[in-house]
Design an enzyme around this catalytic site. Structure first.
Site, mmCIF file in Angstrom:
data_model
loop_
_atom_site.group_PDB
_atom_site.id
_atom_site.type_symbol
_atom_site.label_atom_id
_atom_site.label_comp_id
_atom_site.label_asym_id
_atom_site.label_seq_id
_atom_site.Cartn_x
_atom_site.Cartn_y
_atom_site.Cartn_z
ATOM 1 N N ASP A 12 21.391 17.572 -8.448
ATOM 2 C CA ASP A 12 22.760 17.883 -8.813
ATOM 3 C C ASP A 12 23.461 16.528 -8.992
ATOM 4 O O ASP A 12 22.935 15.490 -8.592
ATOM 5 C CB ASP A 12 23.402 18.716 -7.695
ATOM 6 C CG ASP A 12 24.872 19.010 -7.940
ATOM 7 O OD1 ASP A 12 25.256 19.195 -9.097
ATOM 8 O OD2 ASP A 12 25.625 19.030 -6.949
ATOM 9 N N ASP A 14 27.496 15.967 -8.891
ATOM 10 C CA ASP A 14 28.683 15.840 -8.046
ATOM 11 C C ASP A 14 28.339 16.046 -6.573
ATOM 12 O O ASP A 14 27.672 17.015 -6.210
ATOM 13 C CB ASP A 14 29.741 16.871 -8.465
ATOM 14 C CG ASP A 14 30.272 16.617 -9.866
ATOM 15 O OD1 ASP A 14 30.516 15.453 -10.192
ATOM 16 O OD2 ASP A 14 30.441 17.590 -10.624
#
Length: 281
Positions: A12, A14
């Protein structure tokens, strides 16, 4: 990109690669938090960011100003060495994120790590003729639903993981996946991982909370992490587990043979990365 050890690591973006949410960071740094908070309950998040980019442009904020804000985004100092080490050990690195292409590529290029990722799956962020950033949904939910009730309408990360898995199966390769994420959107992918895979949720973040509610639903081995230092240590440990044969692990764990390569630490962060002799260059 050559995948020397059939390990695919999916990050991922963020609060995983970077330490904050890039959408919120840009909005806050450019002074549009109040409008963002006002509109947040009224529309899907992806649609909200498309609207906020229009507002930024209408108020005279340029793409270069957005990029300048992104270039000072907080990142833990051990994340970049972790990415470089994983790549050097033959892993293929990919990103699956609900941010957008312009935000992610601006940050990765600034940090000098764009070349380490073979694929970025995210919402398209394109600059139009007027210099405005147009953020489109990864999955165009105005035309059809992706069919997953767990995920936001613009992106089901679980479906992306299934596509990656299918591409390796089609090529006849036995792939092991390591998935790192923090948010609620990273829970769906954890349910698609296989028993030989690894899930690395960030501790005390939404994905970790959801997994903790019923850990038996996740077939993969779960190893949580707290910050960039823990991420690096745990990720390197998992890669070693996968690439070393039982005999090599036994040999390298003995007091007579310890090899430290691939990762350079400050004295305050002691860790010996153990790898097979064939990987020492």
């Amino acid at each position: 990109m050559a995948n020397k050890n059939n390990i695919v690591i999916v990050f991922d973006f963020d609060k995983t690669i970077i330490d904050v949410d890039s959408d919120n960071w840009v909005v806050d740094e450019l002074g549009f938090t109040d409008l963002f908070d006002q509109l947040l309950p009224t529309m899907p998040f992806n649609s909200l960011m498309a609207r906020m980019m229009k507002e930024l442009h209408d108020h005279g904020k340029t793409i270069e100003e957005i990029k300048q804000v992104l270039r000072r985004i907080p990142i833990h100092p051990r994340v970049i060495p972790a990415i470089k080490s994983a790549h050097a050990l033959g892993c293929e690195l990919r990103i699956v994120s609900d941010a957008n292409t312009l935000f992610i590529e601006t940050v990765l290029e600034h940090l000098g790590i764009r070349e380490y990722f073979s694929e970025i799956n995210t919402n398209p962020g394109l600059v139009d003729e007027q210099g405005r950033l147009i953020v489109s949904p990864y999955h165009d939910f105005t035309k059809s639903s992706h069919g997953c009730s767990r995920c936001p309408p613009n992106m089901c990360k679980g479906l992306i993981i299934e596509r990656i898995q299918a591409s390796f199966t089609k090529e006849g390769n036995k792939m092991k996946m390591i998935y790192l994420g923090d948010g609620a959107g990273d829970y769906c992918p954890s349910l698609r991982l296989k028993a030989e895979d690894y899930m690395m949720p960030r501790k005390n973040f939404p994905a970790w909370d959801l997994i903790s509610q019923n850990p038996t639903l996740v077939k993969a081995t779960v190893r949580d992490w707290t910050d960039g230092e823990a991420m690096e240590r745990i990720l390197m440990g998992i890669i070693n587990e996968i690439i070393l044969s039982p005999e090599e692990e036994k040999m390298l764990s003995s007091d007579h043979c310890k090899i430290s390569v691939g990762i350079v630490h400050e004295p305050l962060v002691p860790l010996a990365l153990q790898v097979p002799l064939s990987l020492v260059k």
